[in-house]
Design a protein around this motif. Sequence first.
Motif, PDB file in Angstrom:
ATOM      1  N   ALA A 199      43.328  34.436  46.393  1.00  0.00           N
ATOM      2  CA  ALA A 199      42.885  35.709  45.812  1.00  0.00           C
ATOM      3  C   ALA A 199      42.355  35.497  44.399  1.00  0.00           C
ATOM      4  N   LYS A 200      43.048  34.702  43.611  1.00  0.00           N
ATOM      5  CA  LYS A 200      42.621  34.444  42.231  1.00  0.00           C
ATOM      6  C   LYS A 200      41.272  33.742  42.192  1.00  0.00           C
ATOM      7  N   ALA A 201      41.056  32.819  43.147  1.00  0.00           N
ATOM      8  CA  ALA A 201      39.781  32.101  43.192  1.00  0.00           C
ATOM      9  C   ALA A 201      38.629  33.050  43.498  1.00  0.00           C
ATOM     10  N   ILE A 202      38.832  33.958  44.451  1.00  0.00           N
ATOM     11  CA  ILE A 202      37.777  34.911  44.836  1.00  0.00           C
ATOM     12  C   ILE A 202      37.500  35.882  43.690  1.00  0.00           C
ATOM     13  N   ILE A 203      38.574  36.371  43.055  1.00  0.00           N
ATOM     14  CA  ILE A 203      38.402  37.309  41.930  1.00  0.00           C
ATOM     15  C   ILE A 203      37.701  36.626  40.762  1.00  0.00           C
ATOM     16  N   GLN A 204      38.054  35.371  40.498  1.00  0.00           N
ATOM     17  CA  GLN A 204      37.415  34.629  39.415  1.00  0.00           C
ATOM     18  C   GLN A 204      35.922  34.462  39.667  1.00  0.00           C
ATOM     19  N   ALA A 205      35.553  34.159  40.930  1.00  0.00           N
ATOM     20  CA  ALA A 205      34.129  34.001  41.272  1.00  0.00           C
ATOM     21  C   ALA A 205      33.377  35.317  41.070  1.00  0.00           C
ATOM     22  N   ALA A 206      34.013  36.423  41.426  1.00  0.00           N
ATOM     23  CA  ALA A 206      33.381  37.736  41.231  1.00  0.00           C
ATOM     24  C   ALA A 206      33.200  38.033  39.745  1.00  0.00           C
ATOM     25  N   ASN A 207      34.191  37.678  38.947  1.00  0.00           N
ATOM     26  CA  ASN A 207      34.083  37.899  37.498  1.00  0.00           C
ATOM     27  C   ASN A 207      32.974  37.044  36.886  1.00  0.00           C
ATOM     28  N   GLU A 208      32.863  35.791  37.375  1.00  0.00           N
ATOM     29  CA  GLU A 208      31.816  34.908  36.852  1.00  0.00           C
ATOM     30  C   GLU A 208      30.426  35.451  37.153  1.00  0.00           C
TER      31      GLU A 208
ATOM     32  N   GLU B 128      29.902  38.602  37.275  1.00  0.00           N
ATOM     33  CA  GLU B 128      29.908  39.908  36.609  1.00  0.00           C
ATOM     34  C   GLU B 128      29.710  41.057  37.591  1.00  0.00           C
ATOM     35  N   LEU B 129      30.439  40.997  38.713  1.00  0.00           N
ATOM     36  CA  LEU B 129      30.362  42.045  39.732  1.00  0.00           C
ATOM     37  C   LEU B 129      31.331  43.170  39.396  1.00  0.00           C
ATOM     38  N   ASN B 130      30.881  44.411  39.551  1.00  0.00           N
ATOM     39  CA  ASN B 130      31.752  45.580  39.360  1.00  0.00           C
ATOM     40  C   ASN B 130      32.460  45.878  40.674  1.00  0.00           C
ATOM     41  N   LEU B 131      33.777  45.824  40.645  1.00  0.00           N
ATOM     42  CA  LEU B 131      34.538  45.999  41.876  1.00  0.00           C
ATOM     43  C   LEU B 131      34.765  47.476  42.173  1.00  0.00           C
ATOM     44  N   PRO B 132      34.573  47.879  43.439  1.00  0.00           N
ATOM     45  CA  PRO B 132      34.789  49.280  43.812  1.00  0.00           C
ATOM     46  C   PRO B 132      36.275  49.584  43.985  1.00  0.00           C
ATOM     47  N   ASP B 133      36.613  50.873  43.958  1.00  0.00           N
ATOM     48  CA  ASP B 133      37.993  51.288  44.217  1.00  0.00           C
ATOM     49  C   ASP B 133      38.287  51.156  45.710  1.00  0.00           C
TER      50      ASP B 133
ATOM     51  N   GLN C 196      24.331  39.192  59.442  1.00  0.00           N
ATOM     52  CA  GLN C 196      23.817  40.566  59.466  1.00  0.00           C
ATOM     53  C   GLN C 196      22.978  40.889  58.227  1.00  0.00           C
ATOM     54  N   GLU C 197      22.310  39.872  57.690  1.00  0.00           N
ATOM     55  CA  GLU C 197      21.446  40.041  56.519  1.00  0.00           C
ATOM     56  C   GLU C 197      22.185  40.611  55.311  1.00  0.00           C
ATOM     57  N   ARG C 198      23.472  40.312  55.252  1.00  0.00           N
ATOM     58  CA  ARG C 198      24.249  40.729  54.083  1.00  0.00           C
ATOM     59  C   ARG C 198      23.934  39.815  52.903  1.00  0.00           C
ATOM     60  N   LYS C 199      24.176  40.305  51.696  1.00  0.00           N
ATOM     61  CA  LYS C 199      23.974  39.527  50.484  1.00  0.00           C
ATOM     62  C   LYS C 199      25.290  38.850  50.067  1.00  0.00           C
ATOM     63  N   GLU C 200      25.150  37.686  49.420  1.00  0.00           N
ATOM     64  CA  GLU C 200      26.345  36.963  48.960  1.00  0.00           C
ATOM     65  C   GLU C 200      27.197  37.818  48.028  1.00  0.00           C
ATOM     66  N   ASN C 201      26.554  38.455  47.053  1.00  0.00           N
ATOM     67  CA  ASN C 201      27.304  39.258  46.080  1.00  0.00           C
ATOM     68  C   ASN C 201      28.020  40.435  46.732  1.00  0.00           C
ATOM     69  N   GLU C 202      27.407  40.981  47.769  1.00  0.00           N
ATOM     70  CA  GLU C 202      28.028  42.102  48.475  1.00  0.00           C
ATOM     71  C   GLU C 202      29.340  41.649  49.127  1.00  0.00           C
ATOM     72  N   LEU C 203      29.296  40.505  49.839  1.00  0.00           N
ATOM     73  CA  LEU C 203      30.506  39.990  50.485  1.00  0.00           C
ATOM     74  C   LEU C 203      31.577  39.637  49.452  1.00  0.00           C
ATOM     75  N   LEU C 204      31.149  38.963  48.385  1.00  0.00           N
ATOM     76  CA  LEU C 204      32.105  38.553  47.355  1.00  0.00           C
ATOM     77  C   LEU C 204      32.726  39.771  46.673  1.00  0.00           C
ATOM     78  N   ARG C 205      31.928  40.801  46.465  1.00  0.00           N
ATOM     79  CA  ARG C 205      32.409  42.039  45.827  1.00  0.00           C
ATOM     80  C   ARG C 205      33.467  42.713  46.692  1.00  0.00           C
ATOM     81  N   TYR C 206      33.212  42.805  47.998  1.00  0.00           N
ATOM     82  CA  TYR C 206      34.190  43.427  48.896  1.00  0.00           C
ATOM     83  C   TYR C 206      35.472  42.582  48.979  1.00  0.00           C
ATOM     84  N   ALA C 207      35.303  41.268  49.094  1.00  0.00           N
ATOM     85  CA  ALA C 207      36.467  40.389  49.216  1.00  0.00           C
ATOM     86  C   ALA C 207      37.324  40.445  47.953  1.00  0.00           C
ATOM     87  N   ALA C 208      36.683  40.443  46.780  1.00  0.00           N
ATOM     88  CA  ALA C 208      37.423  40.500  45.514  1.00  0.00           C
ATOM     89  C   ALA C 208      38.145  41.829  45.361  1.00  0.00           C
ATOM     90  N   ALA C 209      37.503  42.911  45.784  1.00  0.00           N
ATOM     91  CA  ALA C 209      38.147  44.230  45.703  1.00  0.00           C
ATOM     92  C   ALA C 209      39.381  44.272  46.602  1.00  0.00           C
TER      93      ALA C 209
END
Length: 689
Positions: free
Chosen positions: A420-429, A431-436, A397-410
Motif C-alpha cells: 500500500a505504501k509503495a502504491i501511495i508513494q507512486a501516486a504522490n510522486e 502528484e495525483l489527487n486522490l478521490p474520496d 480497456q484503454e484505461r490510463k496509467e494515472n487513472e489506475l494508479l489513482r484508484y489503487a492509491a485511493a
Amino acid sequence: MTKILIVGAALGYTVFKVYQGYKETKKTKISPSLSTPKKVILKKEKITLPSDMVINNQPVEENLPVVTDENLTNEIKKSAERDFIVSSASLGLTTVGALVYPPLIIASIAGMVYLTIPIWQKGYHSLFKKRQIDIAVIDSIALPGIFLTGHFFIAAIAFWLYALSQKLLLKTEDQSVKSLINIFGEQPNFVWILKDNIEIEIPFDALKVGDIIVVNAGEAIPIDGMIANGVASIDQHTLTGESQPVEKGIGDKVFASTIMLSGKINIQVKQTGEDTVAAKIGEILISTIDFKTSIQSRGQEIADKSALPTLILSGLAIPVAGHTGALAVLGSCLGDNVRITSPISVLNFLKIASEQSILIKDGRALELLSKVDTVVFDKTGTLTQEQPHVGKIYTLQERKENELLRYAAAAEYKQAHPIAKAIIQAANERELNLPDIDNAKYDVGYGIKVNIENQLIQVGSIRFMEMENIAIPYEIKQIISDCHDSGHSLVMIAIDNQLAGAIELHATIRPEAKSIIKDLHQRNISTYIISGDHEKPTQRLAKELGIDNYFAETLPENKATLIQQLIDAGKVVCFVGDGINDSIALKKAHVSISLKGASTIATDTAQIILMDESLKHLCQVFDLANHLDKNLNTGLITTIVPGLITIGSVFLIHMGIIGSIVVFNAGLLAGVTNSMWPLVEHHQKKKSK
C-alpha cells in the motif's frame, strides 16, 4: 659468554611461552567430523562442499545470560578502597620512619602483612589446590619477598602502586559503565498527563500504561508510546543513529530518551520505566560489559604461561644479582598488565560502537568478527528494503496509467502494509489527487473493494479476482508468469467487476548495498545471499550487487541448515538478517547481525543490532572488531617488552627492585594509554566534523 647464552635461551623460552599462550587464547578450535558431504547451490551450479572439518566448540552458539552480583561488585570495590587506604598508611609510616622516627617502620609492617595475607592465600590455592605455578604464585613470592628481605620502603611503594592500579582500574571501569549507560539519559521525576482535558503533574513512578502524557518542544520523551494528538520534530539519534530529525504525527511510535525539537504532542503510554527500549538497551549494555571477563581470562592465561619461566629466571638471577635481582625478575610480571588494560580497551570500544548506532548485545561477537571470512545476507528486508516500488503499470480497456494508479492509491490509502505504501508513494510522486472513498470492504490478505465516483473498485491479488469471478485475460496471465520468473509481484485493479489492469511491484534494493558488498570483498570476505525467491531473480540480484554466491528457493526453516553447511566447510560465518524471523539461522552463525532497530530490541535474537535499520554501519562493525584486536595486541606488547627489559637488565647491569618497579609501572602507563587512545581519537573525529 656462557651466562649470556643461558639468559638469552631462558628469555627466548619465556617469550615463546607467552606468545604460545596468547595464540592459544585466540584459536577457534576445529576438529575433524565424520559427517557425510552436503550439497548447496553456489553460483548456479551444484557443488559438494567438504565436511571433514567442523567447528564443534563455537564460542557464540547462543546469547547466554550474564548474571551479575551487585553485592559482590560492591564488596570488591570496598576491598580495593580498603587496600588502598592501608597501603597509603603503610607508605606514609615507612617514609616518616625512614626520615624521622625509625620505629614507625615496624608499625607499617602490620599494614603490609595485612595486604600480604590474601596474596599468600591465592598463591597457596594455586600451588597446593590447583597444583600449578601461575601468576598468583609469582605474586605471593614477589610482593611479600620485598619486605621480608628488609626492603621496607621499596615494599611499601610496591604495595601502594599495586593497590593504586587496582583502584584506578575499578574507577575507570565504573566511569566507563556510567558513561556508556548515560548515553540514553535519565528518567524525569515528574511528568504531565492529560486527564479530563486538564494537564496534571504527577510523579513519573505513578505513570501507568494507557495514560496520555503531554510533551512540549525541548523536552525529553520519558516513555515509549504512540502519538495520540499533535505533530512534532524528534531527534532520536541516540536510539537509531539518524542524523536528521524525523517528523512524527498521530499514530506514529515514539521512544523514551529521544528529544522533542519542536511541536507539542500527546502520547499514549505503551511502556514505562524498565520496559522502555532505552532501559532495555541499558540492561543489554550492562550485561555486555561483563564480556571483559573473557578478555581478562586471555590476559590471565598469558600471565600464567609466563609464570614458570619467570620463576626459573628468578632462580638463575640469584648467583648473578643476588636476592634483590631475583625479586626484580619476579616483579617483571610478563603479561600481567593485560589483566588491567584489556578490560578498559573493551569498554571503550563498546562505547564507541554505541555512539555509532551499533548495539552489541553479546560482546563475544565483537571478538569473533575479526575472524569472519564469510557474510551471508538474508535477501528480504536486508539487501532489499521492506517497501517495494512501482515498476510497470499494465492497462486494459484503454484505461490510463494515472487513472489506475489513482484508484489503487485511493483504495489502499488507509492501509499500512508495504505494498500500500509503495502504491501511495507512486501516486504522490505523480502528484495525483486522490478521490474520496466510501463503503470500503477489506478481505484481509486478498484485496479491497471500495466505491469511488460511483464505480466499484476492486484491488488485490489474482486469487482475489478469481474469488470475485473476474475474468483474467491471456495477456495478463502471461505477464503474471513473467513476473513470477523475475521475482516481481502484481496487484490487480478491476472496475465494476472487469479487470482494468495491473501494477507491477519490484523489490527496492538498499542504496548502500552495492558499496557495502564491494567493501567486504576488499577485506577478502566472501558473500552469499539466502532467498526464498526463484533462482533467476536471486541470481540477477547477486550479479547486480556483485555477490559471490547465492542460495535460491530456500524455505525459512532451511536457512539454519545452509549456515551449518558453510560452517562444516570450515567457514567462519556472519549472518545478516531479520532479528525475529531468522532466529534459528542467527543463532547458528558464529556472529549474527540484525537491521531491525530499536522497535524490536526485546525480541531480536541477533548479537549485534544496527540501530539505524540500514547496512550503512556494517563495515564499521568489522572495523571496530579489527581495531579492538590490534589494540589488544598492542596492549600485550606494552606488558611483555617492559618485562623483558627488566629481566635483561637484571642479568646485564644488575638492575634492582626500584628499577623493576619503575619499568613495570611505565609499561602499565603505556598500556592504559593504548587502551584509552581509541576513545580519544573517536572524540577528536567527532569534534572535527
